[in-house]
Design a protein around this motif. Structure first.
Motif, short mmCIF file in Angstrom:
data_model
loop_
_atom_site.label_atom_id
_atom_site.label_comp_id
_atom_site.label_asym_id
_atom_site.label_seq_id
_atom_site.Cartn_x
_atom_site.Cartn_y
_atom_site.Cartn_z
N ALA A 219 -5.80 -35.36 6.16
CA ALA A 219 -6.12 -34.90 4.81
C ALA A 219 -6.89 -33.58 4.88
N GLY A 220 -7.76 -33.48 5.86
CA GLY A 220 -8.54 -32.24 6.06
C GLY A 220 -7.63 -31.07 6.37
N SER B 103 -4.69 -26.28 4.86
CA SER B 103 -3.44 -25.54 4.72
C SER B 103 -3.22 -25.10 3.28
N VAL B 104 -3.48 -26.05 2.35
CA VAL B 104 -3.32 -25.74 0.93
C VAL B 104 -4.23 -24.56 0.56
N PHE B 105 -5.43 -24.61 1.08
CA PHE B 105 -6.39 -23.54 0.79
C PHE B 105 -5.86 -22.20 1.31
N LEU B 106 -5.29 -22.24 2.53
CA LEU B 106 -4.75 -21.01 3.13
C LEU B 106 -3.57 -20.50 2.32
N VAL B 107 -2.66 -21.43 1.92
CA VAL B 107 -1.47 -21.05 1.15
C VAL B 107 -1.89 -20.45 -0.20
N VAL B 108 -2.85 -21.10 -0.83
CA VAL B 108 -3.34 -20.62 -2.13
C VAL B 108 -3.94 -19.21 -1.97
N ARG C 8 -15.15 -30.55 7.14
CA ARG C 8 -15.83 -31.81 7.38
C ARG C 8 -14.81 -32.90 7.67
N LEU C 9 -13.70 -32.91 6.90
CA LEU C 9 -12.66 -33.93 7.07
C LEU C 9 -11.98 -33.79 8.42
N ILE C 10 -11.76 -32.55 8.86
CA ILE C 10 -11.08 -32.31 10.14
C ILE C 10 -11.85 -32.94 11.29
#
Ligand SMILES: [Zn+2]
Length: 103
Positions: A75-76, A81-86, A63-65
Motif C-alpha cells: 500500500a505504501g 507511485s500514485v504520488f509520483l504519477v500525480v 511510513r507504510l513502506i
C-alpha cells in the motif's frame, strides 16, 4: 550561589519558605526563577520532540513502506507511485498550459 534571603509564600498552602525553590510544607514549586527555567526547558524539549517526530514520520507513504506487514508496504509503494504519477501529471499539465499560453 546567592546569599540573598528569600521568603516566598506558597500559592498552594500559604506557608512561607526560606531559601528554597520548593515549599517546605507541601513541596509545591514556589521559586519564580526556577519555574521560568523549567518552562524554558520544557519548551526546548517540546521542540526537540517535534523535530524528532518529523524525522521519524516524513510522510504516510514512507511510513507504510517500512511497515512490518507486507500488505502495508505494498500500500505504501502504491501510494508512493500514485504520488509520483500525480506529480508527473502536474508537471506535464503545467508545461502544457505554459506551451498553450505561449503559443
Ligand atoms: Zn505549600
Amino acid at each position: 550561589m546567592s546569599k540573598i534571603k528569600t521568603n516566598i509564600k506558597c500559592s498552594k498552602c500559604g506557608v512561607f519558605t526560606e531559601n528554597s525553590d520548593y515549599c517546605k510544607s507541601c513541596g509545591n514549586l514556589i521559586s519564580h526563577r526556577k519555574r521560568q527555567e523549567l518552562k524554558v526547558a520544557k519548551f526546548k524539549q517540546e521542540q526537540i520532540e517535534e523535530v524528532k517526530k518529523e524525522l521519524e514520520n516524513p510522510n504516510l507513504a514512507k511510513r507504510l513502506i517500512k511497515h512490518p506487514f507486507v500488505w502495508y508496504r505494498v500500500a505504501g509503494w502504491v501510494l508512493h507511485s500514485v504520488f509520483l504519477v500525480v506529480s508527473a501529471i502536474g508537471a506535464f499539465l503545467a508545461w502544457f498550459i505554459a506551451m498553450v499560453a505561449a503559443g
